[in-house]
Enzyme design. Structure first.
Site, PDB file in Angstrom:
ATOM      1  CG  ASP A   1      -4.848  -3.286   2.244  1.00  0.00           C
ATOM      2  OD1 ASP A   1      -4.931  -4.523   2.104  1.00  0.00           O
ATOM      3  OD2 ASP A   1      -3.908  -2.729   2.844  1.00  0.00           O
TER       4      ASP A   1
ATOM      5  CG  HIS B   1      -2.307   0.592   0.845  1.00  0.00           C
ATOM      6  ND1 HIS B   1      -3.457   0.368   1.578  1.00  0.00           N
ATOM      7  CD2 HIS B   1      -2.694   1.418  -0.162  1.00  0.00           C
ATOM      8  CE1 HIS B   1      -4.472   1.023   1.049  1.00  0.00           C
ATOM      9  NE2 HIS B   1      -4.033   1.675  -0.010  1.00  0.00           N
TER      10      HIS B   1
ATOM     11  CG  ASP C   1      -2.607   1.989   5.534  1.00  0.00           C
ATOM     12  OD1 ASP C   1      -2.131   1.269   6.438  1.00  0.00           O
ATOM     13  OD2 ASP C   1      -3.100   1.525   4.495  1.00  0.00           O
TER      14      ASP C   1
END
Length: 300
Positions: A227, A99, A126
């Site tokens: 994701d 990612h 994230d």
């Protein structure tokens, strides 16, 4: 739906984290029939192939940012390709890779959209930085970087300005969030639908509310960053950081269908497919099936 010219870009990188194998994700997704599926819907697919990912050992090493040099180089290349695709009126569809590639995707998009909306479909937030990350893995940092926080070699890819505004970000499916990320979410007022909200409200209400929220902010483009660990690992076993209790297969198709019906989507990426950890390419197959729902596949 409108038939698109899709620019398909593979980013075979596994340097944003520690588990090898996710660099084979783009190949696994292609092998699962991504191009054929999109062409069957009626889209034109221009396969740009995979970007060149350099040898991390030959590039800059940083004590708190794993494989910094390789990630910067790969994301810089990706930023240019995404920028080019949008210039040519194509729909960028990026295949990861881990990612960390979203740093490149968002920097390329930001050169065209001044008020870009982002749906982050993920078990994780994230948005760590080198100071808050427990691991130093850059795949856990792309949203912080996109908001202008982090190492200057990451934040300056595609220009020095922040690439997205915190108020234009929606996270869906979160269930593993670090302490530093929780503080940042609260500080920035970021819209998060954790699995609690998904379970309590249902996916239809979550997606409709999220899209209305972004419409109210008058976003001029909408990017989906998906994701595969956003789904429960029973459906997507081939991911590096699985978290039980995730979104179901059917809920994910519903989310993609609602997103497609909104006519807001302008780009997408599918990341963290790791064939080494997978079972009979199941995770890549799910990625391709969700692409179909996202881009207009219909039973009737």
């Amino acid at each position: 739906m409108e038939k698109l010219q899709i620019s398909l870009i593979g980013v075979p990188i596994d340097f944003g984290q520690m588990r090898r194998g996710v660099d084979m994700g783009p190949s696994a997704i292609r092998y699962a029939g991504a191009i054929e599926r999109l062409e069957a819907i009626g889209h034109t697919v221009i396969d740009e192939g995979d970007i060149h990912v350099p040898n991390a050992a030959k590039l800059e090493v940083h004590p708190k940012l794993r494989n910094l040099g390789a990630v910067v180089e790969a994301c810089s290349q990706l930023s240019m390709l995404v920028n080019k695709a949008v210039k040519q009126k194509q729909f960028p569809l990026i295949l990861g890779g881990d990612h960390s590639i979203a740093i490149g995707t968002l920097s390329g998009l930001a050169q065209h959209y001044k008020n870009l909306g982002v749906i982050w479909y993920d078990a994780h937030a994230d948005m760590n930085t080198a100071d808050t990350s427990p691991s130093g893995n850059i795949h856990g940092m792309p949203l912080a970087v996109a908001m202008g926080m982090g190492h200057e070699k990451l934040t300056s890819i595609g220009g020095d300005a922040a690439k997205i505004k915190p108020e234009n970000l929606v996270i869906i499916g979160a269930r593993s969030v670090d302490a530093g990320e929780r503080a940042l979410i609260k500080e920035k007022g970021i819209k998060v639908y954790s699995m609690h909200e998904v379970d309590r409200l249902g996916m239809t209400a979550v997606m409709e509310d999220a899209l209305q929220y972004l419409k109210d902010r008058k976003v001029d483009g909408l990017h989906l960053s998906l994701d595969l660990d956003g789904l429960d690992p029973m459906y997507t076993p081939g991911v590096g950081t699985p978290v039980p209790g995730g979104i179901t297969y059917r809920e994910s198709h519903l989310a993609m269908e609602i997103l497609q019906e909104s006519n807001m989507l302008t780009s997408a990426e599918f990341v963290e497919v790791n064939p080494v950890l997978d079972t009979k390419n199941a995770t890549a197959n799910v990625a391709v099936e969700l692409m179909g729902s996202l881009l207009g596949e219909s039973l009737v």
